[in-house]
Design an enzyme around this catalytic site. Structure first.
Site, PDB file in Angstrom:
ATOM      1  N   LEU A   1      31.849 -43.450 -60.083  1.00 30.05           N
ATOM      2  CA  LEU A   1      31.238 -42.130 -59.822  1.00 30.05           C
ATOM      3  C   LEU A   1      29.730 -42.255 -59.975  1.00 30.05           C
ATOM      4  O   LEU A   1      29.273 -42.959 -60.875  1.00 30.05           O
ATOM      5  CB  LEU A   1      31.813 -41.123 -60.826  1.00 30.05           C
ATOM      6  CG  LEU A   1      31.101 -39.789 -61.094  1.00 30.05           C
ATOM      7  CD1 LEU A   1      32.134 -38.726 -61.512  1.00 30.05           C
ATOM      8  CD2 LEU A   1      30.014 -39.882 -62.164  1.00 30.05           C
ATOM      9  N   ASN A   2      28.952 -41.594 -59.092  1.00 28.58           N
ATOM     10  CA  ASN A   2      27.543 -41.365 -59.440  1.00 28.58           C
ATOM     11  C   ASN A   2      27.176 -39.894 -59.267  1.00 28.58           C
ATOM     12  O   ASN A   2      27.807 -39.060 -59.945  1.00 28.58           O
ATOM     13  CB  ASN A   2      26.575 -42.382 -58.824  1.00 28.58           C
ATOM     14  CG  ASN A   2      26.539 -42.542 -57.337  1.00 28.58           C
ATOM     15  OD1 ASN A   2      27.509 -42.958 -56.726  1.00 28.58           O
ATOM     16  ND2 ASN A   2      25.429 -42.247 -56.702  1.00 28.58           N
ATOM     17  N   ASP A   3      26.234 -39.530 -58.457  1.00 26.85           N
ATOM     18  CA  ASP A   3      25.646 -38.186 -58.509  1.00 26.85           C
ATOM     19  C   ASP A   3      26.642 -37.022 -58.389  1.00 26.85           C
ATOM     20  O   ASP A   3      27.561 -37.073 -57.576  1.00 26.85           O
ATOM     21  CB  ASP A   3      24.682 -37.971 -57.334  1.00 26.85           C
ATOM     22  CG  ASP A   3      23.691 -39.083 -57.132  1.00 26.85           C
ATOM     23  OD1 ASP A   3      23.711 -40.043 -57.896  1.00 26.85           O
ATOM     24  OD2 ASP A   3      22.903 -38.985 -56.192  1.00 26.85           O
TER      25      ASP A   3
ATOM     26  N   GLN B   1      29.717 -38.354 -55.960  1.00 24.65           N
ATOM     27  CA  GLN B   1      29.617 -39.618 -55.224  1.00 24.65           C
ATOM     28  C   GLN B   1      30.703 -40.534 -55.784  1.00 24.65           C
ATOM     29  O   GLN B   1      30.718 -40.828 -56.985  1.00 24.65           O
ATOM     30  CB  GLN B   1      28.231 -40.232 -55.429  1.00 24.65           C
ATOM     31  CG  GLN B   1      27.118 -39.488 -54.730  1.00 24.65           C
ATOM     32  CD  GLN B   1      27.137 -39.746 -53.229  1.00 24.65           C
ATOM     33  OE1 GLN B   1      26.769 -40.802 -52.777  1.00 24.65           O
ATOM     34  NE2 GLN B   1      27.570 -38.756 -52.464  1.00 24.65           N
TER      35      GLN B   1
ATOM     36  N   TYR C   1      26.354 -39.469 -48.451  1.00 30.11           N
ATOM     37  CA  TYR C   1      25.434 -39.456 -49.590  1.00 30.11           C
ATOM     38  C   TYR C   1      25.261 -38.041 -50.159  1.00 30.11           C
ATOM     39  O   TYR C   1      25.856 -37.081 -49.685  1.00 30.11           O
ATOM     40  CB  TYR C   1      24.095 -40.070 -49.161  1.00 30.11           C
ATOM     41  CG  TYR C   1      24.012 -41.571 -49.368  1.00 30.11           C
ATOM     42  CD1 TYR C   1      25.153 -42.334 -49.594  1.00 30.11           C
ATOM     43  CD2 TYR C   1      22.786 -42.230 -49.353  1.00 30.11           C
ATOM     44  CE1 TYR C   1      25.073 -43.708 -49.799  1.00 30.11           C
ATOM     45  CE2 TYR C   1      22.696 -43.603 -49.557  1.00 30.11           C
ATOM     46  CZ  TYR C   1      23.840 -44.337 -49.774  1.00 30.11           C
ATOM     47  OH  TYR C   1      23.743 -45.687 -49.982  1.00 30.11           O
TER      48      TYR C   1
ATOM     49  N   ARG D   1      16.443 -38.085 -48.083  1.00 30.85           N
ATOM     50  CA  ARG D   1      17.840 -37.726 -48.385  1.00 30.85           C
ATOM     51  C   ARG D   1      17.981 -36.637 -49.448  1.00 30.85           C
ATOM     52  O   ARG D   1      17.021 -36.225 -50.062  1.00 30.85           O
ATOM     53  CB  ARG D   1      18.637 -38.962 -48.812  1.00 30.85           C
ATOM     54  CG  ARG D   1      18.109 -39.712 -49.997  1.00 30.85           C
ATOM     55  CD  ARG D   1      19.026 -40.889 -50.348  1.00 30.85           C
ATOM     56  NE  ARG D   1      18.378 -41.781 -51.296  1.00 30.85           N
ATOM     57  CZ  ARG D   1      17.672 -42.857 -50.957  1.00 30.85           C
ATOM     58  NH1 ARG D   1      17.525 -43.191 -49.690  1.00 30.85           N
ATOM     59  NH2 ARG D   1      17.109 -43.609 -51.889  1.00 30.85           N
ATOM     60  N   ASP D   2      19.238 -36.255 -49.640  1.00 28.64           N
ATOM     61  CA  ASP D   2      19.672 -35.374 -50.728  1.00 28.64           C
ATOM     62  C   ASP D   2      19.210 -33.919 -50.551  1.00 28.64           C
ATOM     63  O   ASP D   2      18.457 -33.381 -51.375  1.00 28.64           O
ATOM     64  CB  ASP D   2      19.209 -35.918 -52.100  1.00 28.64           C
ATOM     65  CG  ASP D   2      19.552 -37.388 -52.302  1.00 28.64           C
ATOM     66  OD1 ASP D   2      20.516 -37.858 -51.660  1.00 28.64           O
ATOM     67  OD2 ASP D   2      18.849 -38.071 -53.074  1.00 28.64           O
TER      68      ASP D   2
HETATM   69  C1  FRU Z   1      20.883 -41.141 -56.389  1.00 23.73           C
HETATM   70  C2  FRU Z   1      21.284 -41.614 -54.986  1.00 23.73           C
HETATM   71  C3  FRU Z   1      20.937 -40.589 -53.915  1.00 23.73           C
HETATM   72  C4  FRU Z   1      21.909 -40.933 -52.829  1.00 23.73           C
HETATM   73  C5  FRU Z   1      23.139 -41.323 -53.610  1.00 23.73           C
HETATM   74  C6  FRU Z   1      23.962 -42.412 -53.002  1.00 23.73           C
HETATM   75  O1  FRU Z   1      21.621 -41.776 -57.384  1.00 23.73           O
HETATM   76  O2  FRU Z   1      20.688 -42.849 -54.697  1.00 23.73           O
HETATM   77  O3  FRU Z   1      19.586 -40.594 -53.517  1.00 23.73           O
HETATM   78  O4  FRU Z   1      22.125 -39.858 -51.960  1.00 23.73           O
HETATM   79  O5  FRU Z   1      22.685 -41.741 -54.881  1.00 23.73           O
HETATM   80  O6  FRU Z   1      25.112 -42.649 -53.759  1.00 23.73           O
END
Ligand code: FRU
Length: 474
Positions: A37-39, A55, A98, A168-169
């Site tokens: 898991l990330n964001d 994520q 993303y 992004r984001d």
């Molecule tokens: C931040 C990031 C975002 C991107 C996502 C990809 O941790 O790098 O900028 O959208 O993670 O997993």
């Protein structure tokens, strides 16, 4: 459904059938069912339910192509897994769905995210200015469970031409009758900034303006967010590329905020950058507003690009979790954070309340999940040792979080020390889950977060003259 989506669904089910194994699974933090898991993404309160997407790489606890996993909750504490919401199954998002946001309007959920595309290996691609695409994508939903078709709204050619391919984001808000979208960016000259688009219909977006610091501040801003709280305008950004001076003692990348004087859409000045969190594991926070008007911040309790550091859960088939949801509030002109009040309603067992006397330790045994408050701290005297491995201590003008053993196989998993300078400390609140600690100092003016892997559930606090109270969270 195309053939790729169909097979990704099957593969995800297979991966999730393997179940992550237990010793360090958290009790009240959101974790991936398996894998990585990330964001946090698409955080929102929609039709009486909290939604948190994340994520997600189910196939490998050390990461891989990104999907959006999906959880729902009634109280931001107990989360029910709803499966994968978005797979990387279109030409415009085939190397990762993303990060992005959810915007709610007229009973509909609008999800905006970045479709990541990495073109095939070629020597002349540097993957900064060439060789990749960042597409802005929209998906809508009427119930937060079934999602419509993905619509590609913008590509790199729709962004300002002095930007690199790193854009992004998206995060969306509304002011008056206009919608605004902020995105993170890296210029071709390697300067981090945020860019703002505007729209009247949520579909057609045009570039409006940029948000920049006076002097260049890092080479890339990720996951920007903008909101107002208690009369303070807050621009949050996760910044890459800060080097030298104080940054040498901090994480590889930073997550913090600027306060904004003036109008972020027109003429503004940014304050200095304040970290949201001074600990080891905190990145890519995103905020949203609850039905009762609270501003909640949730981050990834982790850190990208730290090859030298290993989470000890990898061998159990999973890695990383979210931070506990925090309410952002302003007191005495300062932006602070506290665990959401829903935690008070969660079943808990009062363990102990004590007035701490001189030279007397406060000892807690066998509590792997607890909420511990030490208030009325006298003369900055505070020291706590968790699991015999993690020390929290005020000394020489700073509050420190440090591991005793910095061996990779110990509770530190290879990390040392983090600190914040402060004149005095008044109170400390520790939120301890099985393998994480979140420390709120001075009513959450400073926060320190870390994963840790203690062998014992023993906590000792030395704070002569203070009052301590601890409850086990059940
Ligand atoms: C931040 C990031 C975002 C991107 C996502 C990809 O941790 O790098 O900028 O959208 O993670 O997993």
């Amino acid at each position: 459904m195309n053939a790729l989506t169909r097979d990704l669904i099957k593969l995800t089910k297979l991966a999730e059938g393997a179940k992550a194994s237990a010793p360090f699974r958290q009790s009240f933090h959101l974790m991936p069912p398996v894998g990585w898991l990330n964001d946090p993404n698409g955080l929102c309160w929609f039709k009486g339910v909290y939604h948190a997407f994340f994520q997600y790489s189910p196939f490998d606890p050390e990461g891989g192509v990104k999907l959006w996993g999906h959880y729902t909750s009634n109280d931001m504490i107990g989360w029910e897994y709803q499966g994968v919401a978005f797979y990387p199954d279109q030409p415009f998002d085939c190397h990762g769905v993303y990060s992005g946001c959810a915007f709610i309007e007229d009973g509909e959920m609008y999800i905006y995210y970045t479709g990541n595309v990495k073109l095939e290996d070629r020597e002349d691609y540097d993957y900064i200015n060439t060789g990749r695409e960042a597409n802005t994508v929209l998906v809508t939903s009427k119930d937060g469970m079934q999602f419509g078709r993905k619509k590609e709204l913008m590509r790199n050619t729709d962004y300002p031409s002095d930007l690199s391919r790193h854009v992004r984001d998206p995060k969306v808000w509304k002011q008056g009758d206009t919608y605004y979208m902020i995105q993170g960016a890296r210029t071709k000259a390697d300067v981090g900034q945020a860019i703002i688009f505007e729209s009247k219909d949520m579909l057609n977006w045009t570039f409006k303006s940029r948000v920049e610091s006076g002097e260049p501040f890092g080479y890339m801003w990720e996951c920007p967010d903008y909101f107002e709280i208690g009369g303070v305008k807050v621009l949050s950004a996760s910044v890459q590329g800060l080097e030298g001076g104080v940054w040498e003692h901090r994480n590889v990348y930073q997550s913090g905020y600027f306060t904004v004087e003036g109008d972020i859409l027109e003429k503004y000045a940014l304050s200095e950058y304040h970290l949201w969190d001074y600990g080891f594991d905190y990145y890519a926070p995103q905020s949203f507003e609850t039905g009762d008007g609270r501003r909640i911040l949730i981050a990834w309790m982790g850190m990208p690009d730290c090859e030298e550091y290993t989470n000890l859960t990898i061998e159990d088939g999973w890695q990383h979790c979210f931070t506990f949801p925090r309410e952002v509030y302003v007191k005495d002109g300062k932006v602070r954070q506290r665990p959401v009040k829903e935690l008070e309603k969660r079943e808990r067992k009062l363990q102990d309340v004590q007035d701490l006397q001189d030279a007397e330790d406060f000892e807690i045994e066998g509590c792997r999940t607890c909420d511990l408050t030490v208030a009325g701290i006298k003369d900055n005297a505070f020291r706590a040792v968790l699991g015999g491995e993690l020390i929290l201590e005020y000394r020489e003008g700073r509050f420190e979080m440090r591991f005793i053993d910095q061996n990779k196989t110990s509770a530190s998993a290879g990390r040392g020390l983090r600190y914040a300078e402060m004149e005095r400390i008044e109170d400390v609140r520790l939120l301890v889950d099985v393998s994480s600690v979140e420390v709120f100092v001075n009513g959450g003016e400073y926060v320190f977060t870390t994963r840790y892997y203690p062998k014992s559930a023993h906590i000792r606090v030395e704070a002569p003259g203070a009052q301590a109270e601890v409850s086990e969270i059940i």
